[in-house]
Scaffold this active site. Sequence first.
Site, PDB file in Angstrom:
ATOM      1  N   LYS A 136       0.969  -1.129   0.027  1.00 55.40           N
ATOM      2  CA  LYS A 136       0.025   0.063  -0.035  1.00 55.40           C
ATOM      3  C   LYS A 136       0.791   1.298   0.100  1.00 55.40           C
ATOM      4  O   LYS A 136       2.061   1.322   0.327  1.00 55.40           O
ATOM      5  CB  LYS A 136      -0.995   0.073   1.274  1.00 55.40           C
ATOM      6  CG  LYS A 136      -2.182  -1.029   1.331  1.00 55.40           C
ATOM      7  CD  LYS A 136      -3.001  -1.025   2.172  1.00 55.40           C
ATOM      8  CE  LYS A 136      -4.177  -2.105   2.407  1.00 55.40           C
ATOM      9  NZ  LYS A 136      -5.147  -1.867   3.169  1.00 55.40           N
TER      10      LYS A 136
ATOM     11  N   TYR B 230     -12.471  -1.666  -3.578  1.00 60.18           N
ATOM     12  CA  TYR B 230     -12.791  -1.781  -2.135  1.00 60.18           C
ATOM     13  C   TYR B 230     -14.409  -1.823  -2.121  1.00 60.18           C
ATOM     14  O   TYR B 230     -15.008  -1.281  -1.329  1.00 60.18           O
ATOM     15  CB  TYR B 230     -12.093  -0.666  -1.552  1.00 60.18           C
ATOM     16  CG  TYR B 230     -10.862  -1.136  -0.910  1.00 60.18           C
ATOM     17  CD1 TYR B 230     -10.789  -2.205   0.005  1.00 60.18           C
ATOM     18  CD2 TYR B 230      -9.616  -0.477  -1.164  1.00 60.18           C
ATOM     19  CE1 TYR B 230      -9.477  -2.884   0.552  1.00 60.18           C
ATOM     20  CE2 TYR B 230      -8.399  -0.843  -0.633  1.00 60.18           C
ATOM     21  CZ  TYR B 230      -8.432  -2.236   0.325  1.00 60.18           C
ATOM     22  OH  TYR B 230      -7.093  -2.585   0.701  1.00 60.18           O
TER      23      TYR B 230
ATOM     24  N   PHE C 227     -15.161   4.951   6.540  1.00 65.30           N
ATOM     25  CA  PHE C 227     -13.801   5.370   6.225  1.00 65.30           C
ATOM     26  C   PHE C 227     -13.766   4.980   4.659  1.00 65.30           C
ATOM     27  O   PHE C 227     -12.727   5.323   4.243  1.00 65.30           O
ATOM     28  CB  PHE C 227     -12.940   4.293   6.936  1.00 65.30           C
ATOM     29  CG  PHE C 227     -13.211   3.050   6.942  1.00 65.30           C
ATOM     30  CD1 PHE C 227     -12.814   2.307   5.682  1.00 65.30           C
ATOM     31  CD2 PHE C 227     -13.857   2.180   7.856  1.00 65.30           C
ATOM     32  CE1 PHE C 227     -13.149   0.966   5.709  1.00 65.30           C
ATOM     33  CE2 PHE C 227     -14.115   0.749   7.862  1.00 65.30           C
ATOM     34  CZ  PHE C 227     -13.488  -0.056   6.654  1.00 65.30           C
TER      35      PHE C 227
ATOM     36  N   ARG D  15      -2.383 -13.968   4.627  1.00 66.20           N
ATOM     37  CA  ARG D  15      -3.253 -13.324   5.789  1.00 66.20           C
ATOM     38  C   ARG D  15      -2.517 -13.402   6.951  1.00 66.20           C
ATOM     39  O   ARG D  15      -2.349 -12.429   7.851  1.00 66.20           O
ATOM     40  CB  ARG D  15      -4.883 -13.855   6.046  1.00 66.20           C
ATOM     41  CG  ARG D  15      -5.701 -13.730   4.742  1.00 66.20           C
ATOM     42  CD  ARG D  15      -6.148 -12.382   4.696  1.00 66.20           C
ATOM     43  NE  ARG D  15      -7.166 -12.076   5.452  1.00 66.20           N
ATOM     44  CZ  ARG D  15      -7.755 -10.810   5.312  1.00 66.20           C
ATOM     45  NH1 ARG D  15      -7.652  -9.818   4.438  1.00 66.20           N
ATOM     46  NH2 ARG D  15      -8.468 -10.341   6.348  1.00 66.20           N
TER      47      ARG D  15
ATOM     48  N   ARG E 248       2.161  -6.135   9.203  1.00 63.99           N
ATOM     49  CA  ARG E 248       1.434  -4.917   9.693  1.00 63.99           C
ATOM     50  C   ARG E 248       2.266  -4.579  11.083  1.00 63.99           C
ATOM     51  O   ARG E 248       2.035  -3.553  11.448  1.00 63.99           O
ATOM     52  CB  ARG E 248      -0.164  -5.510   9.792  1.00 63.99           C
ATOM     53  CG  ARG E 248      -0.679  -4.944   8.597  1.00 63.99           C
ATOM     54  CD  ARG E 248      -1.966  -5.849   8.379  1.00 63.99           C
ATOM     55  NE  ARG E 248      -2.860  -5.165   7.146  1.00 63.99           N
ATOM     56  CZ  ARG E 248      -3.715  -5.875   6.836  1.00 63.99           C
ATOM     57  NH1 ARG E 248      -4.265  -6.690   7.623  1.00 63.99           N
ATOM     58  NH2 ARG E 248      -4.489  -5.331   5.713  1.00 63.99           N
TER      59      ARG E 248
ATOM     60  N   ASN F  54      -2.030   0.510   6.935  1.00 65.14           N
ATOM     61  CA  ASN F  54      -1.598  -0.620   7.169  1.00 65.14           C
ATOM     62  C   ASN F  54      -0.714  -1.550   6.204  1.00 65.14           C
ATOM     63  O   ASN F  54      -0.743  -2.826   6.302  1.00 65.14           O
ATOM     64  CB  ASN F  54      -2.697  -1.387   7.925  1.00 65.14           C
ATOM     65  CG  ASN F  54      -3.859  -1.829   6.811  1.00 65.14           C
ATOM     66  OD1 ASN F  54      -3.689  -1.579   5.698  1.00 65.14           O
ATOM     67  ND2 ASN F  54      -4.614  -2.507   7.346  1.00 65.14           N
TER      68      ASN F  54
ATOM     69  N   HIS G 190      -2.388  -5.408   1.646  1.00 63.37           N
ATOM     70  CA  HIS G 190      -3.688  -5.993   1.373  1.00 63.37           C
ATOM     71  C   HIS G 190      -3.409  -7.379   0.983  1.00 63.37           C
ATOM     72  O   HIS G 190      -2.585  -7.718   0.172  1.00 63.37           O
ATOM     73  CB  HIS G 190      -4.272  -5.337   0.440  1.00 63.37           C
ATOM     74  CG  HIS G 190      -5.257  -6.289  -0.270  1.00 63.37           C
ATOM     75  ND1 HIS G 190      -6.962  -6.327   0.512  1.00 63.37           N
ATOM     76  CD2 HIS G 190      -5.369  -7.194  -1.400  1.00 63.37           C
ATOM     77  CE1 HIS G 190      -7.199  -7.254  -0.350  1.00 63.37           C
ATOM     78  NE2 HIS G 190      -6.738  -7.529  -1.353  1.00 63.37           N
TER      79      HIS G 190
ATOM     80  N   GLU H 135      -9.604 -10.485  -7.904  1.00 66.25           N
ATOM     81  CA  GLU H 135      -8.598  -9.516  -7.706  1.00 66.25           C
ATOM     82  C   GLU H 135      -7.486  -9.453  -8.661  1.00 66.25           C
ATOM     83  O   GLU H 135      -7.175  -8.541  -9.278  1.00 66.25           O
ATOM     84  CB  GLU H 135      -8.128  -9.446  -6.251  1.00 66.25           C
ATOM     85  CG  GLU H 135      -9.356  -8.801  -5.349  1.00 66.25           C
ATOM     86  CD  GLU H 135      -9.087  -9.102  -3.957  1.00 66.25           C
ATOM     87  OE1 GLU H 135      -8.032  -9.427  -3.463  1.00 66.25           O
ATOM     88  OE2 GLU H 135     -10.074  -8.635  -3.140  1.00 66.25           O
TER      89      GLU H 135
HETATM   90  P1  GTP Z   1      -7.504  -5.526   3.241  1.00 67.86           P
HETATM   91  O1  GTP Z   1      -6.412  -6.721   3.096  1.00 67.86           O
HETATM   92  O2  GTP Z   1      -6.853  -4.270   2.833  1.00 67.86           O
HETATM   93  O3  GTP Z   1      -8.786  -5.914   2.721  1.00 67.86           O
HETATM   94  O4  GTP Z   1      -7.347  -5.382   4.868  1.00 67.86           O
HETATM   95  P2  GTP Z   1      -8.520  -6.300   5.847  1.00 67.86           P
HETATM   96  O5  GTP Z   1      -8.963  -7.405   5.005  1.00 67.86           O
HETATM   97  O6  GTP Z   1      -7.718  -6.672   6.921  1.00 67.86           O
HETATM   98  O7  GTP Z   1      -9.514  -5.479   6.346  1.00 67.86           O
HETATM   99  P3  GTP Z   1     -10.689  -4.988   5.867  1.00 67.86           P
HETATM  100  O8  GTP Z   1     -10.957  -5.880   4.462  1.00 67.86           O
HETATM  101  O9  GTP Z   1     -11.856  -5.140   6.787  1.00 67.86           O
HETATM  102  O10 GTP Z   1     -10.575  -3.441   5.468  1.00 67.86           O
HETATM  103  C1  GTP Z   1     -10.101  -3.088   4.350  1.00 67.86           C
HETATM  104  C2  GTP Z   1      -9.001  -1.677   4.573  1.00 67.86           C
HETATM  105  O11 GTP Z   1     -10.033  -0.704   5.013  1.00 67.86           O
HETATM  106  C3  GTP Z   1      -8.256  -1.998   5.784  1.00 67.86           C
HETATM  107  O12 GTP Z   1      -6.940  -2.715   5.221  1.00 67.86           O
HETATM  108  C4  GTP Z   1      -7.885  -0.614   6.010  1.00 67.86           C
HETATM  109  O13 GTP Z   1      -6.915  -0.071   5.047  1.00 67.86           O
HETATM  110  C5  GTP Z   1      -9.111  -0.035   5.872  1.00 67.86           C
HETATM  111  N1  GTP Z   1      -9.950   0.321   7.040  1.00 67.86           N
HETATM  112  C6  GTP Z   1     -10.380  -0.906   7.907  1.00 67.86           C
HETATM  113  N2  GTP Z   1     -11.034  -0.412   8.835  1.00 67.86           N
HETATM  114  C7  GTP Z   1     -10.689   1.112   8.778  1.00 67.86           C
HETATM  115  C8  GTP Z   1     -10.809   2.183   9.928  1.00 67.86           C
HETATM  116  O14 GTP Z   1     -11.219   2.072  10.815  1.00 67.86           O
HETATM  117  N3  GTP Z   1     -10.404   3.269   9.560  1.00 67.86           N
HETATM  118  C9  GTP Z   1      -9.986   3.396   8.304  1.00 67.86           C
HETATM  119  N4  GTP Z   1      -9.289   4.751   8.060  1.00 67.86           N
HETATM  120  N5  GTP Z   1      -9.375   2.686   7.394  1.00 67.86           N
HETATM  121  C10 GTP Z   1      -9.766   1.392   7.888  1.00 67.86           C
HETATM  122 MG    MG Z   2     -10.298  -7.065   3.032  1.00 70.35          MG
END
Ligand code: GTP
Ligand code: MG
Length: 138
Positions: free
Chosen positions: A9, A49, A57, A85, A102, A112, A115, A126
């Site tokens: 990212k 996304y 967010f 993961r 992370r 973070n 992805h 994807e």
């Molecule tokens: P990805 O691999 O990026 O999809 O992450 P994930 O699967 O661990 O988390 P999720 O799919 O729930 O959320 C997707 C992305 O949204 C996260 O990786 C973060 O970058 C962002 N995100 C999630 N929660 C928050 C939040 O509370 N605030 C903000 N600013 N970003 C968030």
């Molecule tokens: Mg995700």
Amino acid sequence: LERTFSIIKPDATRRNLTGAINATIEKAGLRIVAQKRILLTRAQAETFYGVHKERPFFGELVDFMISEPIVVQVLEGENAVAAYREVMGATNPANAAEGTIRKEFALSVGENSAHGSDSLENAQIEIAQFFAGNEIVG
Ligand code: GTP
Ligand code: MG
């Protein structure tokens, strides 16, 4: 062998951490079988996304993902989806285990660093969004 989709990212590319993250990926036994550095368009980020579009967010997430180039990758290995993961660690770096990407590199729950696809089905969707078949060399 399974394949998963990965993004390094903008917070990580900005801090010159592509190589460090790739080293973590490779040490975990995953093979990088496709990789390119790109700048996402807003439309691409919104599509990618889309599952989060009702979340508070979402706007911040899309702005972040287009703020700097990203590195998109296809990773291959045994149980690659779940394995990556685990290598990434929890979404919020405060909850991420020692040695994960992370934990080591992420700045916040939003910024973070990585992805990884959350299912084999999403991995295939994807990967197809960013790579033609002949760009993946296993
Ligand atoms: P990805 O691999 O990026 O999809 O992450 P994930 O699967 O661990 O988390 P999720 O799919 O729930 O959320 C997707 C992305 O949204 C996260 O990786 C973060 O970058 C962002 N995100 C999630 N929660 C928050 C939040 O509370 N605030 C903000 N600013 N970003 C968030
Ligand atoms: Mg995700």
